[in-house]
Design an enzyme around this catalytic site. Structure first.
Site, PDB file in Angstrom:
ATOM      1  CB  SER A   1      -0.841  -0.202   1.277  1.00 50.17           C
ATOM      2  OG  SER A   1      -0.141  -0.323   2.304  1.00 50.17           O
TER       3      SER A   1
ATOM      4  CB  VAL B   1      -0.741   5.496   8.742  1.00 54.82           C
ATOM      5  CG1 VAL B   1      -1.812   6.609   8.748  1.00 54.82           C
ATOM      6  CG2 VAL B   1      -0.198   5.287   7.074  1.00 54.82           C
ATOM      7  CD  GLU B   2       0.115   0.637   5.897  1.00 52.77           C
ATOM      8  OE1 GLU B   2       1.040  -0.196   5.562  1.00 52.77           O
ATOM      9  OE2 GLU B   2      -0.852   1.071   4.914  1.00 52.77           O
ATOM     10  N   GLY B   3       2.677   2.002  11.244  1.00 53.73           N
ATOM     11  CA  GLY B   3       3.878   2.005  11.905  1.00 53.73           C
ATOM     12  C   GLY B   3       4.714   3.033  11.638  1.00 53.73           C
TER      13      GLY B   3
END
Length: 818
Positions: free
Chosen positions: A385, A504-506
């Protein structure tokens, strides 16, 4: 003197054996033969022979070795090794290791790398990208979406659903597309070059939504009901993990459920169910993408069973469930507004909401398995993504900035001819190549069945950071054109959204300082995980085998790093001759040096390395840049090694290896044991730090290639949406670029005529007419210059608004002509 020569010969032989990674028994035989010759053939003191015999006996006789050497080490290791939590254990066990293991080995196998298949689209996937994806991009007006509508238009939402964009990863048996990970990423990339908000809307259900979890862990009933509805867009999914009190520490989520019996009304059927086994759930979530419009809510929470209705454990662990958003007690909040991006994102919460056990993903047998499920699926999604959106930003920046730098003139020259702009263009092109290559290689692994959790962290951090640098450079080159937002500005929205991708996502700080090396050291190292598991299982025999292998591994990498540092790695066999041969050698050399430094760091700092995040981050940077360099070499190989791309691959590889070297230097400069750091430096840099960053001339060749149509430029921006509309802010660039290139000679001729006094008119337009009237140019040339100037003006103009900043007037400045 004879004895010293013998000892020197023995040491050189041992060094050679260590370099070539000879087994312990062979090295022992060589050492024994050498000492025997020195003692009996040259009269060396017998004490030498006895000492060597004792050492060899301890190393080779396993029972003796376990008593004298590895047994005491085992006891110390068990004491100093920090305990591993359940979430850490699940994170370690989740996913797979792949090419990252080779890089951690100190001896990467490039033949194996080149045998990995080059990513390819199927005919169906290519048709989807050329058809529906192209059509979707043409429907997107990012200015209107972001600043006027604050959402995707209804017709775009419907098109996304009808064309199956939300079901790209869902298997065909459930009505999905069942695309490869490569195709999925390329679809996201293309959309993201047009609209980040649209790309997020498409990517979340495919990479981070319940669809992935259902396909791997769902019950047959759950799959048969939800997957066809998700594939058709009947259901809009979201997944709720982040809480106000638990962001990066996802394993510490406070949201909880208690196993109990209760009653509920199923919102899907309206049927009432009494006294069923289920969960009373309370939660508060935020930052949930698609949350405000979702019809099905994926939920992660901690599950407790105080009444032991499921078993004998009070605390079951993190669990994942699917809850219809219309279910009684589910509260969907209003929207967040992340960095002016308008993809749907918002909070949700609930208090004592009862759900039946069959709403747990996978049913009752999967309670407590949520963290493993999330880590494995996240390792896939994080490769696709945000890295794909970063690649999109790099492609868009390279395409638009290269064209703009050729079209825009100052001081009588295209601004791309100035070395300051040239330098920025080189970084844009080089980073774009690195980002694309890094994701391509990871996608190859995914499509081979791998779930590379370490590589997903590398991609997430380094692609988004390179995206940030690339967009900053593009903004600098465009200057006022990029500062003034409006329909003509194709960079500002991406620039404003950068913090979203970083966070986001870490979060990137956490990913770099803790995750990449922290996870890589355990998963990718050939011996560390074996040692840890042996300690946890109190298995002294397994520990003995692992630690002896580990010692040999360290000695070998030390020897290899030292020898390659002295020789410039010229002894290394490489799979390629030609311009990239030395790049391959340098990768092998730095891989051995990295493996040695990593082992020395873990050995000397032990469990405290986990908390020395700056040192851990630098070790992670070493591994990451080795991966980026090899990904660039792989891409160049897969593309057929086109001559035109040599500057790009050279810049990409040399930049990554230089950054790796700098990370090593930073690690050595800041290691707390200064004497040990000095010794390590003599091993990895025996002749100093020899690697240099990309030469200026290489960057100039990249800049020039971005400023004109070429096959190299086309390959770099492949899968970017390139509008053919001359009235489109990006589409006009190609028309203007070609027109400007075609008329550069004429413009030079006109400037020369003006300097020589042949043209007397004041304005540029009047001078052009005067030149035609005097026969300096013909009618066809006049028309070509006039068209080029019109297109150039369209490119450099910015938008203006009424006094209330409510309405842009794109035609206003077109009417002003000098």
């Amino acid at each position: 003197m004879t004895v010293l020569i013998c000892v020197a010969v023995i040491l050189v032989a041992i060094l050679a054996l260590a370099y070539w990674r000879a087994p312990l028994w062979l090295s022992s035989l060589v050492a024994l033969a050498g000492i025997g010759y020195a003692v009996f053939g040259r009269g060396a003191h017998w004490g030498w022979g006895v000492a060597v015999l004792v050492v060899l006996a301890v190393l080779n006789l396993k029972p003796l070795r376990r008593v004298v050497l590895t047994g005491p080490m085992f006891q110390v290791f068990k004491k100093i090794t920090p305990p591993m939590s359940q979430t850490e254990q699940e994170a370690v066990d989740a996913g797979t290791v792949w090419w990252d293991r080779d890089l951690f080995s100190g001896k990467p196998d490039f033949d194996r790398l080149h045998q990995f298949p080059a990513p390819r689209l199927t005919a169906e996937e290519q048709a989807f990208i050329d058809g529906p994806t192209e059509q979707l991009c043409a429907m997107l007006d990012d200015w209107r979406i972001t600043h006027e509508q604050k959402d995707l238009p209804p017709e775009v939402w419907q098109f996304i659903k009808d064309q199956g964009f939300l079901g790209m990863i869902i298997k065909k048996q459930y009505g999905g597309k069942e695309f490869s990970n490569y195709a999925h990423a390329r679809v996201v990339t293309k959309i993201a070059t047009r609209s980040g908000s649209a790309a997020v809307t498409v990517m979340v259900p495919n990479s981070l939504g319940p669809g992935e979890l259902l396909q791997h862990y769902g019950t047959e009933e759950q799959k048969n009901y939800y997957l066809p509805r998700l594939a058709k867009g009947v259901e809009i999914p979201c997944f709720a993990l982040t809480s106000p009190e638990a962001g990066s520490d996802a394993g510490g989520i406070p949201d909880f459920g208690v196993v109990t019996r209760g009653s509920y009304t199923d919102p899907r059927t309206g049927q009432r169910h009494e006294n069923v086994l289920g969960i009373k759930l309370s939660w508060e979530k935020r930052y949930i993408t698609l949350g405000p419009v979702a019809t099905i809510l994926g939920m992660a929470f901690k599950l407790y069973d105080p009444d032991h209705l499921l078993g004998d454990k009070d605390e079951i662990g993190i669990t994942c469930a699917l809850i219809p958003t219309e279910h009684q007690g589910v509260e969907i909040g209003r929207r967040h507004y992340p960095g002016t991006s308008v993809f749907q994102n918002g909070p949700n919460w609930g208090k004592d909401v009862f759900i039946p056990m069959e709403w747990v993903i996978g049913g009752a047998s999967y309670v407590g398995q949520g963290w493993r499920m999330l880590v494995e699926c996240l390792s896939v999604g994080r490769c696709i993504s945000l890295p794909a959106m970063s690649v999109a930003s790099g492609k868009l920046a390279a395409y638009t900035t290269g064209a703009y730098a050729r079209i825009r003139n100052q001081f009588g020259l295209s601004i791309g001819r100035f070395e300051g702009v040239d330098e920025a263009l080189a970084r844009i092109g080089g980073y774009a190549y690195q980002m694309d290559a890094s994701q391509r290689l990871a996608l190859t692994g995914l499509d081979m069945g791998e779930k590379p959790s370490v590589l997903s962290g590398i991609l997430k951090y380094h692609n988004t950071e390179r995206m940030r640098k690339t967009i900053n450079d593009a903004m600098d080159v465009h200057a006022g054109k990029a500062v003034c937002i409006g329909p003509r500005n194709y960079l500002a929205q991406g620039y404003q959204a950068v913090p979203v991708a970083i966070t986001v996502e870490g979060a990137n700080i956490l990913t770099r300082s803790m995750i990449i090396f922290g996870q890589g050291a355990i998963r990718c190292h050939p011996f560390v995980l074996r040692e840890l598991r042996a300690a946890m299982a109190n298995d002294a025999v397994e520990f003995d085998d692992a630690v002896i292998g580990h010692i040999g591994f360290v000695i070998s990498n030390k020897a290899r790093a030292f020898v390659m540092g002295l020789t410039g790695a010229r002894l290394v066999r490489v799979p390629k001759s030609g311009p990239t041969a030395q790049n391959y050698r340098d990768v092998v050399r730095l891989s051995a040096a990295f493996a040695f430094l990593a082992d020395m760091g873990m050995a000397t700092l032990g469990g405290s390395l986990k908390f020395r995040e700056k040192l851990s981050a630098r070790l992670g940077d070493m591994l990451s840049n080795l991966y980026i360099a090899t990904a660039a070499l792989k891409k160049f190989h897969d593309d057929g090694e086109p001559k035109e791309d040599r500057p790009l691959v050279r810049w990409a590889v040399e930049s990554a290896l230089y950054d790796c070297q700098e990370a090593m230097n930073g690690f050595l400069n800041n290691h707390p044991n200064r004497f040990l750091a000095w010794c390590m430096r003599r091993v990895v840099f025996p002749l100093g730090m020899s690697l240099k960053g990309p030469a200026d001339r290489v960057g100039t060749r990249i800049a020039r290639s971005l400023m004109e149509p070429s096959q190299s430029r086309d390959r770099l921006v492949e899968f970017m949406y390139r509008s053919q509309d001359e009235n489109d802010s990006v589409g006009v660039l190609e028309y203007a670029l070609k027109a400007v290139i075609e008329t550069e000679g004429l413009e030079s001729k006109l400037r020369r005529a003006q300097r020589e006094g042949q043209l007397k008119a004041i304005t540029a337009r009047e001078r052009l007419q005067e030149a035609r009237g005097k026969g300096l140019i013909n009618d066809q040339e006049f028309a070509a210059v006039e068209r080029a100037r019109r297109l150039k003006r369209e490119v450099i103009m910015v938008d203006d608004f009424d006094a209330g900043l409510q309405h842009a007037d794109p035609e206003a400045m077109r009417r002003v002509v000098i």
